[in-house]
Design a protein around this motif. Structure first.
Motif, short mmCIF file in Angstrom:
data_model
loop_
_atom_site.label_atom_id
_atom_site.label_comp_id
_atom_site.label_asym_id
_atom_site.label_seq_id
_atom_site.Cartn_x
_atom_site.Cartn_y
_atom_site.Cartn_z
N ALA A 243 9.26 -4.82 12.91
CA ALA A 243 8.17 -4.53 13.83
C ALA A 243 6.87 -4.51 13.02
N ALA A 244 5.80 -4.91 13.65
CA ALA A 244 4.50 -4.93 12.98
C ALA A 244 3.60 -3.85 13.57
N GLY A 245 2.94 -3.15 12.69
CA GLY A 245 1.91 -2.20 13.09
C GLY A 245 0.57 -2.84 12.90
N HIS A 246 -0.29 -2.20 12.14
CA HIS A 246 -1.60 -2.76 11.84
C HIS A 246 -1.47 -3.97 10.92
N ILE A 247 -2.28 -4.98 11.19
CA ILE A 247 -2.39 -6.12 10.28
C ILE A 247 -3.86 -6.21 9.88
N ASN A 248 -4.11 -6.20 8.58
CA ASN A 248 -5.47 -6.33 8.05
C ASN A 248 -6.36 -5.15 8.46
N HIS A 249 -5.82 -3.95 8.42
CA HIS A 249 -6.62 -2.75 8.74
C HIS A 249 -7.42 -2.32 7.52
N ILE A 250 -8.70 -2.07 7.74
CA ILE A 250 -9.58 -1.58 6.68
C ILE A 250 -9.84 -0.10 6.94
N PRO A 251 -9.26 0.77 6.11
CA PRO A 251 -9.48 2.22 6.33
C PRO A 251 -10.94 2.61 6.10
#
Length: 189
Positions: free
Chosen positions: A181-189
């Motif tokens: 399963a995928a959550g965030h992709i390419n998330h910038i905190p």
């Protein structure tokens, strides 16, 4: 279930294809690194053995640091290494277009095809999944992260290439008894 926190290393500012060249990352954006550190769980961290990834992993200051893993290296661009798309296209337009437009078995001279990279990284990640970590931070490269996005989403390589993976971004993928399963992709905190 294991949750993978895939981090792309800090920027190199190179304007060419950087694969196995050991170019350092620019880690001067301490605010971005601090936000990233705070966003991540308390979990073991593993990285590619290339300095841009290993130094980024070290900057995260985690208690458990696994040995650097050469199987988490970026794509080996072979003779294309440190060349721009335009430079390669002027000499070998068919191969470079096939590599990016129909990724699979096309490979740079003395380099890796997408399928080879995907197999190498899948095998490495499978080894970590067997270790049973609830969370694992993996500091690696654009191509490495995209191989696992492709895997988790069940998409073809060309579609995987359409995803942006920014430096110091987080891509969260989960693997358990029900598969990926995928959550965030390419998330910038």
């Amino acid at each position: 279930m294991t949750r993978l926190w895939l981090i792309r290393h800090g920027p190199t500012h190179a304007k060419s294809m950087v694969g196995w060249s050991d170019i350092p990352a620019d880690l001067s954006d301490t605010a971005a690194i601090s936000r990233l550190r705070e966003y991540l769980p308390a979990a073991p961290v593993v990285s590619s053995d290339l300095i841009r990834a290993s130094a980024t992993a070290d900057a995260l200051k985690r208690d458990v640091r696994l040995p650097h893993d050469p199987n988490l290296r970026e794509i080996n661009f072979g003779d294309w290494e440190l060349k721009t798309f335009a430079e390669v296209e002027s000499k070998d337009p068919e191969t470079i277009r096939a590599y990016w437009e129909t990724p699979g078995d096309a490979a740079p001279p003395k380099g890796e095809s997408w399928n080879t990279v995907r197999s190498r990284v899948d095998n490495a990640i499978d080894g970590y999944l067997k270790q049973g970590h609830a969370d694992l931070i993996v500091v690696a490269h654009f191509g490495v992260i995209l191989t696992q996005v492709q895997r988790a989403l069940g998409i073809d390589a060309y579609t995987a290439f359409s995803h942006r993976i920014e430096n110091l971004s987080v891509t969260v993928l989960e693997h358990g008894s029900n598969g990926w399963a995928a959550g965030h992709i390419n998330h910038i905190p």
